[in-house]
Design a protein around this motif. Structure first.
Motif, short mmCIF file in Angstrom:
data_model
loop_
_atom_site.label_atom_id
_atom_site.label_comp_id
_atom_site.label_asym_id
_atom_site.label_seq_id
_atom_site.Cartn_x
_atom_site.Cartn_y
_atom_site.Cartn_z
N ILE A 308 47.52 41.43 34.42
CA ILE A 308 48.04 42.30 33.35
C ILE A 308 46.65 43.05 32.95
N ALA A 309 45.56 42.30 32.48
CA ALA A 309 44.40 43.10 31.89
C ALA A 309 43.69 44.04 32.90
N TYR A 310 43.54 43.57 34.10
CA TYR A 310 42.97 44.48 35.29
C TYR A 310 43.53 45.87 35.47
N LYS A 311 45.13 45.55 35.54
CA LYS A 311 45.94 46.84 35.90
C LYS A 311 46.02 47.56 34.46
N ALA A 312 45.97 46.87 33.36
CA ALA A 312 46.00 47.79 32.14
C ALA A 312 44.85 48.63 31.79
N ARG A 313 43.69 47.93 32.41
CA ARG A 313 42.40 48.70 32.17
C ARG A 313 42.44 49.83 33.22
N LYS A 314 42.74 49.82 34.51
CA LYS A 314 42.83 50.69 35.20
C LYS A 314 43.75 52.04 34.80
N ALA A 315 44.58 51.68 33.93
CA ALA A 315 45.81 52.82 33.45
C ALA A 315 45.34 53.16 32.25
N GLY A 316 44.37 52.64 31.43
CA GLY A 316 43.91 53.16 30.57
C GLY A 316 44.74 52.51 29.13
N VAL A 317 45.61 51.41 29.43
CA VAL A 317 46.38 50.88 28.33
C VAL A 317 45.82 49.79 27.53
N PRO A 318 45.88 49.79 26.17
CA PRO A 318 44.99 48.82 25.46
C PRO A 318 45.88 47.57 25.61
N VAL A 319 44.89 46.35 25.87
CA VAL A 319 45.48 44.91 25.65
C VAL A 319 45.23 44.10 24.34
N VAL A 320 45.97 43.39 23.68
CA VAL A 320 45.61 42.70 22.41
C VAL A 320 46.12 41.28 22.60
N HIS A 321 44.94 40.48 22.51
CA HIS A 321 45.42 39.08 22.57
C HIS A 321 45.64 38.53 21.11
N VAL A 322 46.71 37.83 20.72
CA VAL A 322 46.91 37.31 19.44
C VAL A 322 47.22 35.91 19.27
N ASP A 323 46.84 35.23 18.14
CA ASP A 323 46.85 33.83 17.74
C ASP A 323 48.51 33.52 18.23
N PRO A 324 48.86 32.56 18.95
CA PRO A 324 50.27 32.07 19.35
C PRO A 324 50.80 31.27 18.42
N ALA A 325 50.08 30.90 17.36
CA ALA A 325 50.70 29.82 16.42
C ALA A 325 52.09 30.24 15.53
N TYR A 326 52.98 29.67 15.77
CA TYR A 326 54.26 29.52 15.15
C TYR A 326 55.28 30.73 15.52
N THR A 327 54.74 31.50 16.71
CA THR A 327 55.26 32.60 17.21
C THR A 327 57.01 32.17 17.53
N SER A 328 57.21 31.05 18.05
CA SER A 328 58.60 30.57 18.34
C SER A 328 59.22 30.03 17.15
N ARG A 329 58.85 29.82 15.96
CA ARG A 329 59.45 29.41 14.68
C ARG A 329 59.58 30.37 13.59
N THR A 330 58.96 31.47 13.66
CA THR A 330 59.04 32.47 12.83
C THR A 330 60.29 33.59 13.18
N CYS A 331 60.91 33.77 12.27
CA CYS A 331 61.81 34.84 12.24
C CYS A 331 61.39 36.36 12.51
#
Length: 412
Positions: A308-331
């Motif tokens: 995903i990162a290299y294909k996005a870089r090739k297409a000019g699409v920004p990629v952001v990585h986030v903290d995954p903590a509690y993503t499945s417990r948060t509404c």
């Protein structure tokens, strides 16, 4: 950006024999140069060349360019070992892996890849032919096969060295291409959140679920077949295992490419960025029961993130990585966090506002929201550091358990 294009060679039996002899000679010479570098403590290219260049040409019959590439390959191998030692990838000083890497010279496999430059390899892309140097002389009209997209990339952007590779009796050339990047999208309208999981490989914040239960059924069937063949332990069973050993890896790579291509195309079409969880070190942070280990470790999530990162870089699409903590417990609607919100693997029910949703879709919406907030504040991508190894009451080091790791990755 640099991309590697792999094409398959179609040599005749005589040409294949010459290529095999060349690979063996180059790797034998590299192994000898590695011993010299280890014994004399010479790890730099020009210094090692003074000790080995003449003997490599005379003893193994290599040309000038081939001998220089052998020496450079040896130095690059020691540079890689040094970098891994500094990063701690080979254990602590004094450990078995650390001593194995520092107390003996680097060894090269007989069929290890050998780099070729334009003096040793010439391409006739339109005719799908290459002319390649070997120890038996230069071989012309070696056929190769590639897709139309690969041929176009080679014709337009090939630049630099190519690696000759032999894998399972098949011959390949990995050509380096300098592909231009599209202008980066510095003002995305939103982000497309991607939740990665075991049951559903990827789920987007648009509600699309990709490569779910059907792929898992195939993986379970392949695992059961491998187990049966290993128990047989007959010559025919070993042959079948060898033939199938890379099949699952190829399937996973193919599906990861398709998922990454689809995700990047959708983000580019809608003018959005891509939001991913940073799951670095998750396998080291989690200790699972034995029946869960194969399922948890059999999919290449890091590879999917790289695609995903290299294909996005090739297409000019920004990629952001986030903290995954509690993503499945948060509404995703009201932001309420509770372990009880995750009713099951597939069902999410908020205890505060009562909203019911697919658990992975809810997680992907939280990932999208976190990425958008980071982007608006101008903050860089963030991810939690791996938890330190703790000591139990007896003073022994204790790995993080699955229950401890749920805070770092609640999607487990």
């Amino acid at each position: 950006m640099k991309l590697m294009v792999q094409v398959r060679l179609l040599p005749t039996p005589l040409q294949a024999a010459a290529l095999e002899a060349t690979l063996r000679a180059c790797n034998e010479a590299a192994a000898w140069a590695s011993e010299v570098a280890f014994e004399r403590g010479v790890r730099r290219n020009f210094a090692l060349r003074e000790h080995t260049y003449g003997q490599i040409k005379a003893r193994w019959g290599l040309g000038a360019q081939a001998a220089q590439h052998v020496i450079k390959k040896t130095c690059d191998a020691y540079a890689t070992v040094k970098a891994n030692l500094r990063a701690g990838n080979l254990g602590r000083p004094g450990s078995k892996r650390y001593r194995r890497a520092t107390e003996r010279p680097v060894v090269f496999r007989p069929y290890g890849a050998q780099p070729y430059d334009d003096r040793m390899l010439s391409w006739q892309i339109a005719e799908r032919r290459v002319s390649i140097w070997t120890t038996a002389g230069r071989i012309k009209d070696v056929g190769f096969t590639a897709s139309l997209e690969q041929l176009a990339t080679l014709a337009l952007y090939r630049k630099g060295e190519s690696d000759l590779v032999c894998r399972n009796g098949m011959w390949f050339l990995n050509a380096t291409c300098e592909v231009p990047e599209a202008p980066a999208n510095t003002d995305p309208v939103d982000f497309l959140g991607i939740d990665l999981g075991i049951v559903n490989i990827a789920t987007t914040s648009d509600g699309e679920i990709m490569a779910g239960r059907e792929i898992n059924r195939v993986r379970v069937r392949e695992r059961a077949l491998r187990s049966k063949l290993q128990k047989k332990n007959t010559p025919s069973a070993k042959r079948r295992l060898k033939k199938r050993r890379l099949k699952e890896a190829r399937r996973a790579r193919d599906i990861n490419h398709k998922i990454a291509k689809h995700v990047v195309a959708e983000a580019e079409r809608t003018g959005r960025g891509i939001a991913l969880e940073d799951l670095t070190g998750i396998r080291e942070r989690v200790r699972l029961r034995k029946p869960q280990r194969a399922t948890h470790s059999s999919w290449a999530f890091a590879q999917l993130g790289q695609f995903i990162a290299y294909k996005a870089r090739k297409a000019g699409v920004p990629v952001v990585h986030v903290d995954p903590a509690y993503t499945s417990r948060t509404c995703a609607e009201c932001g309420y966090i509770d372990k009880a919100n995750r009713v099951s693997q597939a069902r999410f029910a908020c205890r505060n506002c009562g909203v019911v949703a697919h658990a992975d879709r809810n997680s992907s919406r939280n990932i999208r929201a976190r990425a958008w907030e980071l982007w608006r504040r101008g903050a860089p991508s963030t991810a939690p550091a791996p938890p330190p190894r703790q000591r139990d009451g007896a003073g022994r080091k204790r790995s993080t358990t699955a229950s401890d790791a749920r805070c770092a990755n609640p999607t487990l």
